[in-house]
Design a protein around this motif. Structure first.
Motif, PDB file in Angstrom:
ATOM      1  N   ARG A  43      32.972  49.895  43.819  1.00  0.00           N
ATOM      2  CA  ARG A  43      32.692  50.254  45.215  1.00  0.00           C
ATOM      3  C   ARG A  43      31.372  49.644  45.684  1.00  0.00           C
ATOM      4  NH1 ARG A  43      35.956  53.857  47.350  1.00  0.00           N
ATOM      5  NH2 ARG A  43      34.448  54.329  49.013  1.00  0.00           N
ATOM      6  N   PRO A  44      31.305  48.301  45.813  1.00  0.00           N
ATOM      7  CA  PRO A  44      30.056  47.658  46.238  1.00  0.00           C
ATOM      8  C   PRO A  44      29.725  47.966  47.696  1.00  0.00           C
ATOM      9  CG  PRO A  44      31.839  46.071  46.204  1.00  0.00           C
ATOM     10  CD  PRO A  44      32.395  47.332  45.611  1.00  0.00           C
ATOM     11  N   ALA A  45      28.443  47.938  48.019  1.00  0.00           N
ATOM     12  CA  ALA A  45      28.014  48.202  49.394  1.00  0.00           C
ATOM     13  C   ALA A  45      28.472  47.096  50.339  1.00  0.00           C
ATOM     14  CB  ALA A  45      26.492  48.347  49.441  1.00  0.00           C
ATOM     15  N   ALA A  46      28.341  45.855  49.913  1.00  0.00           N
ATOM     16  CA  ALA A  46      28.799  44.716  50.715  1.00  0.00           C
ATOM     17  C   ALA A  46      29.008  43.546  49.763  1.00  0.00           C
ATOM     18  CB  ALA A  46      27.793  44.358  51.800  1.00  0.00           C
ATOM     19  N   ALA A  47      30.235  43.055  49.693  1.00  0.00           N
ATOM     20  CA  ALA A  47      30.533  41.980  48.736  1.00  0.00           C
ATOM     21  C   ALA A  47      31.727  41.177  49.207  1.00  0.00           C
ATOM     22  CB  ALA A  47      30.802  42.551  47.347  1.00  0.00           C
ATOM     23  N   LEU A  48      31.780  39.934  48.714  1.00  0.00           N
ATOM     24  CA  LEU A  48      32.948  39.069  48.895  1.00  0.00           C
ATOM     25  C   LEU A  48      33.384  38.640  47.500  1.00  0.00           C
ATOM     26  CD1 LEU A  48      34.851  37.384  50.807  1.00  0.00           C
ATOM     27  CD2 LEU A  48      33.254  35.488  50.422  1.00  0.00           C
ATOM     28  N   ASN A  49      34.651  38.881  47.177  1.00  0.00           N
ATOM     29  CA  ASN A  49      35.149  38.529  45.853  1.00  0.00           C
ATOM     30  C   ASN A  49      36.014  37.278  45.948  1.00  0.00           C
ATOM     31  OD1 ASN A  49      35.381  39.250  42.993  1.00  0.00           O
ATOM     32  ND2 ASN A  49      37.553  39.494  43.450  1.00  0.00           N
ATOM     33  N   VAL A  50      35.692  36.302  45.085  1.00  0.00           N
ATOM     34  CA  VAL A  50      36.448  35.049  44.996  1.00  0.00           C
ATOM     35  C   VAL A  50      37.214  35.081  43.682  1.00  0.00           C
ATOM     36  CG1 VAL A  50      36.301  32.544  44.983  1.00  0.00           C
ATOM     37  CG2 VAL A  50      34.631  33.867  46.292  1.00  0.00           C
ATOM     38  N   PHE A  51      38.533  35.253  43.766  1.00  0.00           N
ATOM     39  CA  PHE A  51      39.333  35.439  42.557  1.00  0.00           C
ATOM     40  C   PHE A  51      40.331  34.297  42.406  1.00  0.00           C
ATOM     41  CE2 PHE A  51      43.038  37.543  40.365  1.00  0.00           C
ATOM     42  CZ  PHE A  51      42.434  37.574  39.121  1.00  0.00           C
ATOM     43  N   LEU A  52      40.249  33.606  41.270  1.00  0.00           N
ATOM     44  CA  LEU A  52      41.213  32.553  40.935  1.00  0.00           C
ATOM     45  C   LEU A  52      42.453  33.228  40.344  1.00  0.00           C
ATOM     46  CD1 LEU A  52      42.031  29.579  40.495  1.00  0.00           C
ATOM     47  CD2 LEU A  52      40.840  29.679  38.296  1.00  0.00           C
ATOM     48  N   LEU A  87      40.269  35.373  48.679  1.00  0.00           N
ATOM     49  CA  LEU A  87      38.954  35.870  49.067  1.00  0.00           C
ATOM     50  C   LEU A  87      39.117  37.240  49.708  1.00  0.00           C
ATOM     51  CD1 LEU A  87      38.408  32.826  48.625  1.00  0.00           C
ATOM     52  CD2 LEU A  87      36.879  32.913  50.596  1.00  0.00           C
ATOM     53  N   THR A  88      38.408  38.228  49.193  1.00  0.00           N
ATOM     54  CA  THR A  88      38.555  39.602  49.660  1.00  0.00           C
ATOM     55  C   THR A  88      37.179  40.190  49.941  1.00  0.00           C
ATOM     56  OG1 THR A  88      40.470  39.822  48.183  1.00  0.00           O
ATOM     57  CG2 THR A  88      39.603  41.835  49.179  1.00  0.00           C
ATOM     58  N   PRO A  89      36.946  40.719  51.162  1.00  0.00           N
ATOM     59  CA  PRO A  89      35.662  41.364  51.459  1.00  0.00           C
ATOM     60  C   PRO A  89      35.706  42.848  51.087  1.00  0.00           C
ATOM     61  CG  PRO A  89      36.948  41.177  53.446  1.00  0.00           C
ATOM     62  CD  PRO A  89      37.794  40.576  52.358  1.00  0.00           C
ATOM     63  N   TYR A  90      34.553  43.373  50.691  1.00  0.00           N
ATOM     64  CA  TYR A  90      34.419  44.786  50.345  1.00  0.00           C
ATOM     65  C   TYR A  90      33.170  45.337  51.007  1.00  0.00           C
ATOM     66  CZ  TYR A  90      37.864  43.910  46.653  1.00  0.00           C
ATOM     67  OH  TYR A  90      38.994  43.581  45.963  1.00  0.00           O
ATOM     68  N   ALA A  91      33.249  46.594  51.416  1.00  0.00           N
ATOM     69  CA  ALA A  91      32.086  47.271  51.997  1.00  0.00           C
ATOM     70  C   ALA A  91      32.281  48.773  51.852  1.00  0.00           C
ATOM     71  CB  ALA A  91      31.899  46.885  53.464  1.00  0.00           C
ATOM     72  N   SER A  92      31.199  49.515  51.958  1.00  0.00           N
ATOM     73  CA  SER A  92      31.258  50.972  51.899  1.00  0.00           C
ATOM     74  C   SER A  92      30.363  51.533  52.991  1.00  0.00           C
ATOM     75  CB  SER A  92      30.799  51.478  50.517  1.00  0.00           C
ATOM     76  OG  SER A  92      29.480  51.047  50.247  1.00  0.00           O
ATOM     77  N   GLY A  93      30.533  52.805  53.276  1.00  0.00           N
ATOM     78  CA  GLY A  93      29.743  53.441  54.318  1.00  0.00           C
ATOM     79  C   GLY A  93      30.564  53.692  55.565  1.00  0.00           C
ATOM     80  N   GLU A  97      34.661  48.863  57.484  1.00  0.00           N
ATOM     81  CA  GLU A  97      35.631  47.861  57.934  1.00  0.00           C
ATOM     82  C   GLU A  97      34.964  46.788  58.782  1.00  0.00           C
ATOM     83  OE1 GLU A  97      38.766  47.337  57.023  1.00  0.00           O
ATOM     84  OE2 GLU A  97      38.306  48.896  55.568  1.00  0.00           O
ATOM     85  N   SER A  98      34.032  47.195  59.656  1.00  0.00           N
ATOM     86  CA  SER A  98      33.324  46.214  60.471  1.00  0.00           C
ATOM     87  C   SER A  98      32.502  45.266  59.599  1.00  0.00           C
ATOM     88  CB  SER A  98      32.404  46.933  61.469  1.00  0.00           C
ATOM     89  OG  SER A  98      31.639  45.996  62.204  1.00  0.00           O
ATOM     90  N   THR A  99      31.834  45.830  58.607  1.00  0.00           N
ATOM     91  CA  THR A  99      31.043  44.982  57.704  1.00  0.00           C
ATOM     92  C   THR A  99      31.946  44.041  56.917  1.00  0.00           C
ATOM     93  OG1 THR A  99      29.383  46.723  57.483  1.00  0.00           O
ATOM     94  CG2 THR A  99      29.383  45.001  55.809  1.00  0.00           C
ATOM     95  N   ALA A 100      33.081  44.562  56.433  1.00  0.00           N
ATOM     96  CA  ALA A 100      34.011  43.719  55.681  1.00  0.00           C
ATOM     97  C   ALA A 100      34.541  42.584  56.541  1.00  0.00           C
ATOM     98  CB  ALA A 100      35.158  44.566  55.143  1.00  0.00           C
ATOM     99  N   HIS A 101      34.821  42.869  57.817  1.00  0.00           N
ATOM    100  CA  HIS A 101      35.337  41.823  58.698  1.00  0.00           C
ATOM    101  C   HIS A 101      34.272  40.777  58.986  1.00  0.00           C
ATOM    102  CE1 HIS A 101      38.576  44.804  60.331  1.00  0.00           C
ATOM    103  NE2 HIS A 101      38.770  44.442  59.063  1.00  0.00           N
TER     104      HIS A 101
END
Length: 398
Positions: A43-52, A87-93, A97-101
């Motif tokens: 549950r990262p605060a703000a992250a972008l995951n790059v998965f092969l 590529l998948t964005p993650y955010a919490s708080g 959703e706004s931060t992830a976008h």
């Protein structure tokens, strides 16, 4: 082509590009390369995951001959990979959703502006790989994934679905680990090495360049070019290298209407050069002919012959000196007998010392040839003017 670390090099380069873009738009955001279920658990605060999530083989590239292979030589073609990323964005708080976008938008703009991974970007992000020397660029292309495929992907990830985008990196060429075979070349063809002759009967108003002799010359040697309309002004030779650029135009030693002779610089780099004739008229206007390819041959420098010890693992290490020095980005091979060897270490600076590892080495005396950008060292010439393989261009493995 590149080594087996090229897959990791592409991933690290993408992370570096995306980290710079996402970090500017969302301060504190990090770019990771982990399975989606592991990212969700943290549950990262703000992250972008790059998965092969997939690596496939491009079938069309498998049909191409290996780079630098001449007729009569054998070798395995490179392994052509297409890397598929999600590529998948993650955010919490409260505004997750706004931060992830915002993260997702910044990442898509960054890859839109980096449709190709530049050699310098790859070298900085992944110095452990030689992917930056690959002649074919690595292109980043967005991929439309159907709803059915999205469902299958996230079911396989064993993670709750999140908004994501897919990209592919094409093409990543990885060298084969199997050795090639380069037989000794033919030194002469028939009596006095006479080849086919053809004579043209038409001549236009502009200068033309039809042939350059010899096709492969030593640095500091003489080059004779033939063509038409060489009597229309001052004749200059223009040499251009695809990696090193152009040289100052050189004047001719002797000129007539159909032939001109030039002396090449002694420090001319080995490899393939483009040679064109430039005519400068009395009023200063210039006309250039089409360019022909001229090979500048490397040379194995003293001390020769080499000596090497057969190691416990059955390999031998060879260190040779070459003239002229080779430059970063040039493809170099040492051919021992019929076995082409690539340098053991990548060279980042101009050098005249090269090290090679010969696996499965054999004891005895073996001929040596040096190849730089598909141009081989030239044979010697005996007292009668006939070509012969130099006896000292060899290695003795004890």
């Amino acid at each position: 082509m590149s080594d087996s670390f090229a897959v990791a090099a592409v991933t690290d380069t993408l992370r570096a590009i995306l980290q710079g873009a996402v970090g500017r738009q969302v301060p504190g955001a990090v770019v990771t390369a982990r399975p989606p279920d592991e990212v969700t658990a943290d549950r990262p605060a703000a992250a972008l995951n790059v998965f092969l999530y997939r690596a496939s083989v491009d079938g069309s590239w498998r049909n191409l001959d290996p780079v630098g292979t001449r007729p009569g030589e054998t070798g395995r073609p490179a392994l052509p990979l297409v890397l598929h990323y999600v590529l998948t964005p993650y955010a919490s708080g409260d505004s997750q959703e706004s931060t992830a976008h915002r993260i997702l938008g910044a990442a898509m703009v960054a890859l839109h502006d980096h449709a190709e991974l530049g050699p310098e970007e790859i070298r900085r992000a992944a110095p452990f790989s030689d992917l930056h020397l690959q002649s074919e660029p690595v292109r980043i292309t967005p991929v439309n994934v159907s709803t059915d495929d999205i469902s299958k992907l996230w079911s396989a990830f064993q993670s709750q679905y999140r908004t994501s985008v897919a990209y592919e990196a094409r093409i990543v060429l990885i060298n084969s680990s199997l050795p090639g075979r380069a037989p000794l070349p033919v030194l002469s063809r028939g009596d006095q090495d006479r080849g086919p002759e053809a004579a043209a009967s038409t001549a236009g108003p502009l200068p033309t360049l039809t042939a350059a002799v010899p096709e492969t010359v030593r640095p500091g040697g003489k080059l004779t070019v033939t063509g038409t309309r060489f009597d229309g002004g001052e004749v200059l030779l223009r040499l251009t290298h695809p990696l090193l650029g152009g040289l100052e135009d050189r004047p001719a030693l002797e000129v007539d209407a159909t032939e001109a002779r030039f002396k090449l610089p002694k420090d001319l780099a080995a490899g393939n050069w483009s040679a064109a004739v430039v005519l400068t008229a009395a009023d200063g206007t210039q006309q250039a002919t089409r360019a022909l390819q001229v090979g500048v041959a490397p040379r194995l420098a003293e001390p020769l012959p080499l000596t090497a010890e057969l190691g416990a693992d059955g390999s031998a290490r060879l260190e040779v000196r070459c003239a002229p020095p080779v430059h970063p980005g040039q493809r170099v091979q040492l051919i021992v007998g019929e076995r082409p060897l690539d340098p053991e270490d990548a060279f980042a600076n101009t050098t005249d010392r090269l090290r090679f590892r010969w696996p499965d080495a054999r004891q005895g005396r073996h001929r040596l040839r040096l190849r730089v950008d598909d141009v081989e060292s030239l044979p010697a010439v005996d007292a009668a003017g006939r070509p012969e393989f130099p006896t000292d261009a060899a290695v003795v493995v004890a």
